[in-house]
Design an enzyme around this catalytic site. Structure first.
Site, short mmCIF file in Angstrom:
data_model
loop_
_atom_site.label_atom_id
_atom_site.label_comp_id
_atom_site.label_asym_id
_atom_site.label_seq_id
_atom_site.Cartn_x
_atom_site.Cartn_y
_atom_site.Cartn_z
CG LEU A 138 32.44 39.70 42.96
CD1 LEU A 138 33.39 38.53 43.08
CD2 LEU A 138 32.00 40.18 44.34
CG HIS A 139 31.75 38.47 36.75
ND1 HIS A 139 33.02 39.01 36.81
CD2 HIS A 139 31.84 37.40 35.94
CE1 HIS A 139 33.83 38.29 36.05
NE2 HIS A 139 33.15 37.29 35.52
CD GLN A 140 26.89 33.71 42.39
OE1 GLN A 140 27.95 33.17 42.70
NE2 GLN A 140 25.84 33.69 43.17
#
Ligand code: ZN
Length: 180
Positions: A138-140
């Site tokens: 996950l990465h924003q």
């Protein structure tokens, strides 16, 4: 010509035309490596093991950290990642959700201060079908936007013009990041 003397461009081969040349030799490492090589290990698990400068990290929190995107859409493109190797947002713990949000807010303030951007795109692409390049971790994205950042380059040449090298961007963002 002696060492250290600049060569006169007029004596070199070639005929000038109306085009400007944008030299981006630092990108050759990624082009040469190819996408497959970069996928072999999870880059978001590997980055925190490195020094801030080598990992392009600008800030480390308790459960999440912030780094520069190696393939930025714009200069100053940040990614906020949990340390845990989880694929989707609903797998994040309440503490991770809170810290990803907090680091995103700080990242926006820092970019506004150091880069003077006019707007942002925030987002999480989850799953390869949704456009996630690294879909397992996950990465924003925090993408700073300027009124003048859209041009014809990406359309005609599949090229993004980036005026600052990653190391310089990391330095300026990391040094403006408020210390807890
Ligand atoms: Zn990972």
């Amino acid at each position: 010509m002696t060492d250290g003397e600049l060569e006169d461009a007029a004596r070199l081969a070639g005929v000038p035309d109306e085009f400007q040349r944008l030299w981006t030799p630092h990108r050759m490492a990624y082009i040469a490596a190819g996408p497959e090589v970069l996928r072999e290990q999870c880059p978001f698990c590997a980055a925190p093991e490195k020094s801030d400068a080598d990992g392009l990290i600008v800030a480390r929190g308790r459960t999440a950290y912030v780094l520069l995107n190696l393939f930025p859409y714009n200069s100053g493109h940040l990614l906020v990642c949990p340390y845990r190797h989880i694929a989707t947002y609903d797998q994040a713990s309440p503490e991770e959700v809170a810290e990803i949000g907090e680091l995103t807010q700080i990242g926006m303030r820092v970019l506004r201060e150091v880069a003077g951007c006019d707007g942002f795109n925030l987002g999480m692409n989850q799953g390869a079908v949704a456009g996630a390049g690294v879909d397992a971790h996950l990465h924003q994205h925090i993408v700073p936007r300027w009124a003048t950042d859209a041009n014809f380059f990406p359309i005609i040449a599949k090229t993004k013009a980036l005026p600052q090298l990653l190391g310089e961007v990391r330095e300026s963002v990391a040094s403006a990041w408020p210390r807890a």
